[in-house]
Design an enzyme around this catalytic site. Structure first.
Site, PDB file in Angstrom:
ATOM      1  N   LYS A  94     -19.685   9.572   4.693  1.00  0.00           N
ATOM      2  CA  LYS A  94     -20.850   9.154   5.484  1.00  0.00           C
ATOM      3  C   LYS A  94     -20.813   9.800   6.859  1.00  0.00           C
ATOM      4  O   LYS A  94     -21.852  10.139   7.428  1.00  0.00           O
ATOM      5  CB  LYS A  94     -20.900   7.633   5.609  1.00  0.00           C
ATOM      6  CG  LYS A  94     -21.879   6.980   4.652  1.00  0.00           C
ATOM      7  CD  LYS A  94     -21.343   6.746   3.267  1.00  0.00           C
ATOM      8  CE  LYS A  94     -21.639   7.800   2.257  1.00  0.00           C
ATOM      9  NZ  LYS A  94     -21.022   7.571   0.944  1.00  0.00           N
TER      10      LYS A  94
ATOM     11  N   GLU B 220     -25.228  19.658 -14.425  1.00  0.00           N
ATOM     12  CA  GLU B 220     -25.229  18.285 -14.934  1.00  0.00           C
ATOM     13  C   GLU B 220     -25.375  18.293 -16.451  1.00  0.00           C
ATOM     14  O   GLU B 220     -26.243  18.959 -17.005  1.00  0.00           O
ATOM     15  CB  GLU B 220     -26.361  17.489 -14.270  1.00  0.00           C
ATOM     16  CG  GLU B 220     -26.695  16.152 -14.910  1.00  0.00           C
ATOM     17  CD  GLU B 220     -25.502  15.193 -15.046  1.00  0.00           C
ATOM     18  OE1 GLU B 220     -24.758  15.009 -14.087  1.00  0.00           O
ATOM     19  OE2 GLU B 220     -25.325  14.635 -16.161  1.00  0.00           O
TER      20      GLU B 220
ATOM     21  N   GLU C  28       0.854  -1.202   0.000  1.00  0.00           N
ATOM     22  CA  GLU C  28       0.000   0.000   0.000  1.00  0.00           C
ATOM     23  C   GLU C  28       0.883   1.243   0.000  1.00  0.00           C
ATOM     24  O   GLU C  28       1.801   1.354   0.808  1.00  0.00           O
ATOM     25  CB  GLU C  28      -0.922  -0.020   1.233  1.00  0.00           C
ATOM     26  CG  GLU C  28      -1.719   1.246   1.450  1.00  0.00           C
ATOM     27  CD  GLU C  28      -2.564   1.672   0.253  1.00  0.00           C
ATOM     28  OE1 GLU C  28      -3.377   0.875  -0.230  1.00  0.00           O
ATOM     29  OE2 GLU C  28      -2.389   2.829  -0.215  1.00  0.00           O
TER      30      GLU C  28
ATOM     31  N   GLY D 258     -24.038  13.295 -10.283  1.00  0.00           N
ATOM     32  CA  GLY D 258     -23.970  11.865  -9.969  1.00  0.00           C
ATOM     33  C   GLY D 258     -23.892  11.664  -8.461  1.00  0.00           C
ATOM     34  O   GLY D 258     -24.288  12.543  -7.686  1.00  0.00           O
TER      35      GLY D 258
ATOM     36  N   HIS E 281     -44.453  -5.266  11.995  1.00  0.00           N
ATOM     37  CA  HIS E 281     -45.179  -3.993  12.029  1.00  0.00           C
ATOM     38  C   HIS E 281     -44.868  -3.280  13.336  1.00  0.00           C
ATOM     39  O   HIS E 281     -44.846  -3.922  14.378  1.00  0.00           O
ATOM     40  CB  HIS E 281     -46.681  -4.264  11.924  1.00  0.00           C
ATOM     41  CG  HIS E 281     -47.504  -3.011  12.035  1.00  0.00           C
ATOM     42  ND1 HIS E 281     -47.621  -2.119  10.989  1.00  0.00           N
ATOM     43  CD2 HIS E 281     -48.208  -2.502  13.082  1.00  0.00           C
ATOM     44  CE1 HIS E 281     -48.387  -1.108  11.381  1.00  0.00           C
ATOM     45  NE2 HIS E 281     -48.746  -1.313  12.647  1.00  0.00           N
TER      46      HIS E 281
HETATM   47  P1  NAD Z   1     -20.819   9.644 -11.616  1.00  0.00           P
HETATM   48  O1  NAD Z   1     -20.484   8.900 -12.842  1.00  0.00           O
HETATM   49  O2  NAD Z   1     -21.771   9.051 -10.626  1.00  0.00           O
HETATM   50  O3  NAD Z   1     -21.407  11.077 -11.985  1.00  0.00           O
HETATM   51  C1  NAD Z   1     -20.710  11.980 -12.811  1.00  0.00           C
HETATM   52  C2  NAD Z   1     -21.695  12.956 -13.394  1.00  0.00           C
HETATM   53  O4  NAD Z   1     -20.986  13.993 -14.048  1.00  0.00           O
HETATM   54  C3  NAD Z   1     -22.602  12.331 -14.438  1.00  0.00           C
HETATM   55  O5  NAD Z   1     -23.936  12.608 -14.102  1.00  0.00           O
HETATM   56  C4  NAD Z   1     -22.167  12.998 -15.734  1.00  0.00           C
HETATM   57  O6  NAD Z   1     -23.204  13.126 -16.661  1.00  0.00           O
HETATM   58  C5  NAD Z   1     -21.667  14.355 -15.230  1.00  0.00           C
HETATM   59  N1  NAD Z   1     -20.740  15.045 -16.151  1.00  0.00           N
HETATM   60  C6  NAD Z   1     -19.704  14.502 -16.827  1.00  0.00           C
HETATM   61  N2  NAD Z   1     -19.074  15.455 -17.565  1.00  0.00           N
HETATM   62  C7  NAD Z   1     -19.724  16.618 -17.348  1.00  0.00           C
HETATM   63  C8  NAD Z   1     -19.559  17.965 -17.824  1.00  0.00           C
HETATM   64  N3  NAD Z   1     -18.596  18.314 -18.675  1.00  0.00           N
HETATM   65  N4  NAD Z   1     -20.410  18.921 -17.374  1.00  0.00           N
HETATM   66  C9  NAD Z   1     -21.411  18.607 -16.501  1.00  0.00           C
HETATM   67  N5  NAD Z   1     -21.602  17.352 -16.031  1.00  0.00           N
HETATM   68  C10 NAD Z   1     -20.781  16.363 -16.436  1.00  0.00           C
HETATM   69  O7  NAD Z   1     -19.410   9.956 -10.930  1.00  0.00           O
HETATM   70  P2  NAD Z   1     -19.046  10.469  -9.482  1.00  0.00           P
HETATM   71  O8  NAD Z   1     -20.241  11.020  -8.782  1.00  0.00           O
HETATM   72  O9  NAD Z   1     -17.838  11.306  -9.645  1.00  0.00           O
HETATM   73  O10 NAD Z   1     -18.647   9.112  -8.753  1.00  0.00           O
HETATM   74  C11 NAD Z   1     -17.512   8.375  -9.210  1.00  0.00           C
HETATM   75  C12 NAD Z   1     -17.596   6.928  -8.842  1.00  0.00           C
HETATM   76  O11 NAD Z   1     -17.530   6.748  -7.444  1.00  0.00           O
HETATM   77  C13 NAD Z   1     -18.848   6.292  -9.335  1.00  0.00           C
HETATM   78  O12 NAD Z   1     -18.486   5.094  -9.987  1.00  0.00           O
HETATM   79  C14 NAD Z   1     -19.611   5.982  -8.103  1.00  0.00           C
HETATM   80  O13 NAD Z   1     -20.336   4.772  -8.214  1.00  0.00           O
HETATM   81  C15 NAD Z   1     -18.557   5.895  -7.025  1.00  0.00           C
HETATM   82  N6  NAD Z   1     -19.132   6.392  -5.764  1.00  0.00           N
HETATM   83  C16 NAD Z   1     -20.104   5.667  -5.148  1.00  0.00           C
HETATM   84  C17 NAD Z   1     -20.695   6.145  -4.016  1.00  0.00           C
HETATM   85  C18 NAD Z   1     -21.768   5.344  -3.372  1.00  0.00           C
HETATM   86  O14 NAD Z   1     -21.886   4.148  -3.663  1.00  0.00           O
HETATM   87  N7  NAD Z   1     -22.619   5.923  -2.532  1.00  0.00           N
HETATM   88  C19 NAD Z   1     -20.339   7.368  -3.476  1.00  0.00           C
HETATM   89  C20 NAD Z   1     -19.358   8.088  -4.136  1.00  0.00           C
HETATM   90  C21 NAD Z   1     -18.773   7.592  -5.273  1.00  0.00           C
END
Ligand code: NAD
Length: 460
Positions: A51, A202, A33, A181, A439
């Site tokens: 979280k 977005e 690591e 996202g 319930h």
């Molecule tokens: P995401 O893929 O969930 O969302 C990225 C968003 O950015 C998309 O909606 C996309 O359309 C938008 N986007 C891309 N280019 C853009 C632009 N030029 N202008 C405006 N919008 C644009 O990615 P994330 O939120 O960065 O997360 C990354 C990864 O980490 C994901 O694979 C996710 O599953 C993981 N993650 C998971 C959790 C969880 O499970 N709760 C939490 C955090 C991250």
């Protein structure tokens, strides 16, 4: 030269869980690591700290609703420093926990960057110099890191990624989040609750692309009600900063000026410095390492799991990969059902899903029946004051087998576990509907949605 049966590169949820399972199966394991603390992105700068902050900020925001419960409060003050310190303490408990587990399972931990020299040899580039290791097999579990977009270069100051947005030392006046996202919505929610104006930009016309669209629409409505602002169909093409504020340029629209920017536009696999090119190890266009159904790469004896291979970048998926990979190494058998990887967004309310969305079923021409039940009609939800949201169950029209479950509402992330378990056993909607649910619980909403697949919901 130290020799191990198995060397794992990367001690995130994929790597450290694979190491534990391998040790249980009798392998002599070494794990490398590069960070001082074990646990990877998830534990150090991802799932766990976010979280912790989501919990603290939600409690702070909830205080505004205490009057509804007949509780009058005096003045409320945010102590961000203490909130961040608590988050750091939670992280430390988890990273220490991983270190304890390595010790308990007699796994050798090497601190430094691992470089693969050949299928049986790895060099650890550490602070004190290089260490050469020999092994029979190697698993690459190096995870992923933040991917930006053209025209946007995070500087870690005002133009940030999630790494910095879990540690802002003051609440930004106006935070622009690029990307609606998972990360954008979770961390956007944190800073909105703590008092920032938050604008989400977005690219698509809806948030949470890939999620069931009925649920994503409901989420958008609820987040707007919470005061988050959204610009949909907004493609960000550049961000500049003068050290005091930032300007975000949007294709075909007015630019937005703000105090800080959070870039949340996805993640990319971590493969740099591993020596992959030299070894001719195959990668796809995104840089993900290609593996066969045994997690073996194009080079014999080298395996890869988790975010660094194609598939959802989720800690629980990486853990399952890791367990299946080492079980295959030991016994020749191991299994992950990629159709049943749950996805959860830890906003308020939470959003959780497993299996096929309605759009995917339509696209595939699969006839389905749908049961939907609102939180509003559930007694426990009313008592909790958590009446926003719904559970939706999609079942095969002919066989009644459950094909997808989508939830938006309080505790969605916990409720989805029942759906995943049921679907893992190939349950029908009737199986869930005839299962006794205590319930009064939120779980009854899942039962009612299952009853609703055949028009038999009782409380609506
Ligand atoms: P995401 O893929 O969930 O969302 C990225 C968003 O950015 C998309 O909606 C996309 O359309 C938008 N986007 C891309 N280019 C853009 C632009 N030029 N202008 C405006 N919008 C644009 O990615 P994330 O939120 O960065 O997360 C990354 C990864 O980490 C994901 O694979 C996710 O599953 C993981 N993650 C998971 C959790 C969880 O499970 N709760 C939490 C955090 C991250």
């Amino acid at each position: 030269m130290a020799k191990h049966d198995l060397i794992i590169i990367g001690a995130g949820p994929g790597g450290y869980v694979a190491a534990i399972r391998a040790a249980q199966l009798g392998f002599n394991v070494g794990i490398i690591e590069k960070e001082a603390a074990l646990g990877g992105t998830c534990v150090r700068v991802g799932c766990i700290p976010s979280k912790a902050l989501l919990e603290s900020s939600e409690r702070y925001a909830e205080l505004a609703n205490f009057k509804d419960h007949g509780i009058e409060l005096g003045s409320i003050k945010l102590d961000l420093k203490s909130m961040l310190a608590r988050k750091d303490k939670v992280v430390r408990a988890n990273t220490d926990g991983v270190a304890f587990l390595m010790k308990k399972n007699k796994i050798s931990v090497y601190q430094g960057t691992g470089e693969i020299i050949s299928a049986g040899q790895v060099t650890v580039h550490g602070k004190e110099g290089d260490t050469e290791l020999e092994c029979d097999k190697i698993i690459i579990a190096t995870g992923s890191s933040v991917a930006s977009i053209p025209g946007v270069s995070p500087d870690g100051e005002l133009i940030c990624t999630s790494n910095e947005a879990i540690d802002f030392q003051e609440v930004p006046g106006h935070l622009v989040v690029i990307g609606g996202g998972v990360i954008g919505l979770e961390l956007g929610s944190v800073w909105k609750r703590l008092g920032a104006k938050v604008t989400v930009l977005e690219y698509f016309e809806s948030i949470l692309p890939g999620m069931d669209s009925e649920i994503a629409k409901e989420a958008l409505k609820l987040f707007k009600k919470q005061g988050l602002e959204f610009h949909l169909g907004a493609r960000v093409k550049g961000v500049s900063s003068d050290g005091k504020s930032c300007t975000v340029e949007i294709d075909g629209k007015d630019s937005v000026t703000c105090d800080r920017v959070l870039v949340a536009t996805g993640r990319k696999p971590n493969t740099e410095g591993l020596g992959l090119e030299k070894m001719g190890l195959e990668q796809d266009k995104r840089g993900s390492i290609l593996v066969n159904d045994q997690f073996e790469t194009s080079v014999k004896g080298i395996y890869a799991i988790g975010d660094v291979i194609p598939g959802p970048m989720l800690a629980h998926k990486a853990e399952e990969d890791g367990v299946a990979c080492v079980e295959m190494l030991k016994t020749g058998v191991g299994h992950v059902d990629y159709n049943l990887v749950p996805a959860i967004v830890y906003t308020h309310p939470e959003i959780a899903s497993v299996g096929k969305t309605e759009e995917a079923l339509k696209d595939a021409g699969i006839a389905y029946k749908k049961g939907v039940f609102p939180y509003m009609a559930n007694g426990r939800a009313r008592a909790l004051g958590e009446t926003d949201g719904k559970v939706k169950i999609l079942a095969d029209a002919k066989t009644d087998r459950v094909l997808g479950v989508h939830i938006i509402g309080a505790s969605a992330g916990d409720l989805i576990a029942e759906a995943v378990a049921a679907m893992t056993f190939g349950a029908s909607s009737e199986d869930i509907a005839r299962t006794i649910h205590a319930h009064p619980t939120l779980a009854e909403i899942v039962k009612e949605a299952a009853l609703g697949v055949h028009g038999n919901a009782l409380h609506i």
